[in-house]
Write an enzyme that holds these catalytic residues in place. Sequence first.
Site, PDB file in Angstrom:
ATOM      1  CE  LYS A 117     -44.443 -16.356  -4.597  1.00  0.00           C
ATOM      2  NZ  LYS A 117     -45.285 -15.535  -4.017  1.00  0.00           N
ATOM      3  CG  ASP A 146     -34.524 -26.436   6.791  1.00  0.00           C
ATOM      4  OD1 ASP A 146     -34.481 -25.597   5.968  1.00  0.00           O
ATOM      5  OD2 ASP A 146     -33.242 -26.828   6.865  1.00  0.00           O
ATOM      6  CG  HIS A 201     -52.542  -9.833  -4.925  1.00  0.00           C
ATOM      7  ND1 HIS A 201     -52.018 -11.091  -4.240  1.00  0.00           N
ATOM      8  CD2 HIS A 201     -51.293  -8.827  -4.991  1.00  0.00           C
ATOM      9  CE1 HIS A 201     -50.763 -10.775  -3.877  1.00  0.00           C
ATOM     10  NE2 HIS A 201     -50.599  -9.731  -4.189  1.00  0.00           N
TER      11      HIS A 201
HETATM   12  C1  MEV Z   1     -48.619 -15.188  -6.034  1.00  0.00           C
HETATM   13  O1  MEV Z   1     -47.804 -15.144  -4.879  1.00  0.00           O
HETATM   14  C2  MEV Z   1     -48.759 -16.458  -6.420  1.00  0.00           C
HETATM   15  C3  MEV Z   1     -49.383 -16.969  -7.923  1.00  0.00           C
HETATM   16  O2  MEV Z   1     -48.659 -16.012  -8.942  1.00  0.00           O
HETATM   17  C4  MEV Z   1     -49.371 -18.271  -8.282  1.00  0.00           C
HETATM   18  C5  MEV Z   1     -49.857 -18.529  -9.585  1.00  0.00           C
HETATM   19  O3  MEV Z   1     -49.631 -17.820 -10.670  1.00  0.00           O
HETATM   20  O4  MEV Z   1     -50.236 -19.757  -9.750  1.00  0.00           O
HETATM   21  C6  MEV Z   1     -50.890 -16.268  -7.948  1.00  0.00           C
END
Ligand code: MEV
Length: 450
Positions: free
Chosen positions: A284, A300, A397
């Site tokens: 992700k 896309d 974050h």
């Molecule tokens: C957050 O959007 C993405 C992460 O969780 C990816 C990861 O854990 O490697 C920070």
Amino acid sequence: MSSGKKTISGFSKLSKRGKIKWIAEHFFKEPEHVVRELMSYWHGDEEQQKVLDGFSENTISNFPMPYGVAPNFLINGKAYAVPMVIEESSVVAAASSAAKYWLTRGGFKTEILGTKKVGQVHFFWNGRAQKLESVFDDLKIQLRKDAADITRNMDKRGGGILDIELIDFTEKEKGYYQLRATFETCDSMGANFINSVLEQFANTLDRFMADHPIFDEDERDVEVIMSILSNYTPECLVRTWVECRVEELGHFPGGYTSAAMAKKFCKAVRIAHLDPHRATTHNKGIFNGIDAVVLATANDFRAVEACGHTYAARDGQYRSLSHCRVENGVFRFWMDIPLALGTVGGLTKLHPIAKRSLELLGHPSAEELMQIIAAVGLAQNFAAVRSLVTTGIQQGHMKMHLQNILNHFKASEIEAEKAQAFFADRLVSFTGVREFLEGVREGASLSVKP
Ligand code: MEV
């Protein structure tokens, strides 16, 4: 229209204002406010708005998303400033930070491993595969011939139909076969081209089986179920990597030496190979970067995501897309990823900002865009794993998210400045920021009391 009725027939026939009015009156508590708000996001230029409306149906407004840029990407020796459309705080900052980090360590390297796209005609037929195989060369000639009008332009650009195979699925499902074709679609993603060719293939197949003398009466009927490209394109593949001597990695937050960092980083990537729960989050993070550039170039992202995840599970278990190794004192971090992209056709030149994104990237070919996007995905993954194994991601974050929380509480510029200073070395949380602002506001109101 009754305000209690939440269904409608003929919604698509209403004017845009009519649609907004109906939605606002039936689903919102303050319809007039909602109408004004939705209309405030209409493009100031009517012609431009028409272009945007043309991308979809039943449009009532535009949905703004931040358009950011991650500079300092050195890819195969060429510098890029990469456009990214994403709503998640810290993604662009993380990509920029990883890009800058690798800028002084040789940058990202990439290599195209293939550009083949795939399409399928799924059909049922009650006959023996050997019989169809014995005339398959004739069928292939006919398929290509009948599709020639559709493929002419693509052929001229150096692309077209590469190969057509008969796939026998009858062991899995009685009577089930596929025509599986591979295509080269040059700088276009090629979905419309492939689907048009496949629908023509289906017609040809139907006629060929009905007419060919080799088939008995009861073998003349083919039931075509569907003709559609496959978004799984494992041979439309790009490799990207970064590498440097372990000692060149430098020092990391938390006092990690480069050797300790390299080891811990590789272990984190290894965990994402072993455990699908971690692999999903790990990948992700890769797609945080990939999707943002895919969106910024009007490609896309659903197709790219679907394909990437299937590829990640290609050996039967969902695993990390990226790999890491330390060998002979060299840290190497790399990834192979399938990316079916276009830089012509689709919305790439119609969407006004996507057009600018491609200009910002120097009008890349589809192959060059594959390489840029793969590098951004790897950079994003590098930044995420680096944070995870050192400081944890919440610190960075939540620092980025602080401004969103301040906006939520409608903090003034002065309040925001105070909050930034206060939270510089403290953990940011929604409640913490609320309490801080309450304190600041209370203090301010006390100080103006006589
Ligand atoms: C957050 O959007 C993405 C992460 O969780 C990816 C990861 O854990 O490697 C920070």
